[in-house]
Design a protein around this motif. Structure first.
Motif: not given
Length: 370
Positions: A36, A38-40, A45, A313-315, A337-338, A341
């Motif tokens: 994905t 998604v940027d962690w 966040p 994937d984002r939480t 949450t990232a 997102q």
């Protein structure tokens, strides 16, 4: 010389699995979430409290469900017992590795491991595979072996104490460095994603590693946990997402051994690997962020963190202990949450994985086991 993705050795014939092998038949149903955007790592966040808690329940890195189940312990004894069970492709198994209820059975049975070395069978969620852990949690650590399919290694037998399943064969794969040296592992941080394709564990001194069970490769991605003055092993709250890309490690508390942190690592960004002899720290580099300072601004007097999970994937969710011993600690579950997102507590969908598809039942109609 540094190598990336050192592979798991097999003692069958004493050879190293070659780079040409991209998968094993036993893992044909192992799925992962697609990568994905998604940027962690680069974006802060969003942290929100979900609910207050009575406690954080200790560090529990392997999921299971407390379930009342009949355990067949003899002709006249089938007590109702409560065990923390893991759903696998072959059926249900408890986290202690001593109770199993294969698919097609309406009762559970004792599971007896081979004698010697204190082996414990560890269920892998939603997969036909299992790990065998040997050794002790103190001293040099433990070793891990892998059953690609557990069920064919079990034998149903009657004994003076009643019926049981026994593990009658050794595991096929053994976790070693490229020179044949057995990996010594810290068992406490061991964790799986919901789909069971990967696991992460601390190799003791040589860094955390991600194991991909589809192609049997290992990638170091974070420094090992410290050890106390007597050599004892520490634990940490750990998690990995279904895609295998992101891992989370929440370690320590103020005043504990070393500096506490909550790291998120993009494992797919890692370069480098273990030294071939496994005696030196691995030489690797990964995109990593420590979110502990950010959480301390959102959660005043944050003490420690337990129960870390990738809901999707984002939480990420976790349980935080905050406050102090004098005024009394408080506990609450939080979501994180990232950045960029939308917050969501909807879990990964499991449709199509090996458990749902029936893989591991070992009783198929002709032409359907494809």
């Amino acid at each position: 010389m540094v190598r990336k993705n050192i592979r798991v050795y097999s003692l069958i014939g004493g050879f190293l699995l070659t780079a040409g092998i991209v998968g094993l038949g036993s893992y044909k149903y192992v799925l992962s979430e697609p990568a994905t955007s998604v940027d962690w790592i680069g974006k802060a966040p969003i942290v929100a409290k979900v609910t207050d808690m009575a406690s954080h329940g200790g560090i529990t890195n392997r999921d299971c469900t407390n379930t009342a189940v009949q355990v067949y312990r003899g002709v006249t004894s089938t007590p109702i017992e409560t065990h923390c069970l893991v759903p696998t492709a072959m059926g249900l198994m408890n986290t202690n590795g001593n109770i199993v209820q294969p698919n097609g059975y309406n009762k559970a049975y004792p599971l007896v491991n081979p004698v010697g070395g204190n082996p414990v069978t560890i269920a892998i969620p939603n997969q036909p595979a299992a790990l065998s852990m040997q050794g002790y949690s103190s001293g040099p650590g433990v070793t891990l072996n892998l059953y690609k399919y557990l069920y064919p290694h079990l034998k149903f037998e009657f004994t003076a104490n009643g019926p049981q399943f026994r593990v009658v064969e050794q595991a096929e794969e053994h976790f070693k460095y490229a020179d044949g040296k057995v990996m010594q592992l810290n068992p406490f941080p061991l964790t799986f994603p919901q789909n069971g394709r990967y696991f992460i564990i601390d190799t003791i001194h040589n860094g955390f590693m991600r194991v991909d069970l589809l192609n049997l490769t290992m990638q170091p991605f974070a420094d090992s946990l410290p050890r106390d003055s007597s050599g004892g092993l520490f634990s940490a709250a750990t998690a990995i997402d279904n895609s295998g890309r992101f891992a989370a490690i929440a370690y320590g508390a103020p005043g504990s051994w070393g500096t506490p942190y909550f790291k998120i690592v993009d494992i797919d960004s890692c370069t480098g690997g273990f030294y071939t002899d496994g005696k030196l720290a691995p030489n690797f580099s990964c995109s990593t962020v420590d979110l502990r300072p950010h959480l301390e601004r959102s959660i005043p007097k944050l003490f420690d963190i337990r129960g870390v999970r990738f809901v999707n994937d984002r939480t990420i969710t976790f349980v935080a202990r905050h406050g102090d011993a004098v005024a009394g600690y408080k506990y609450a579950r939080y979501s994180m949450t990232a950045g960029g997102q939308q917050a969501s507590l909807v879990e990964y969908l499991a449709l199509g994985d090996s458990y749902i598809s029936g893989e591991g039942v070992y009783s198929y109609r002709e032409g359907t086991d494809n």
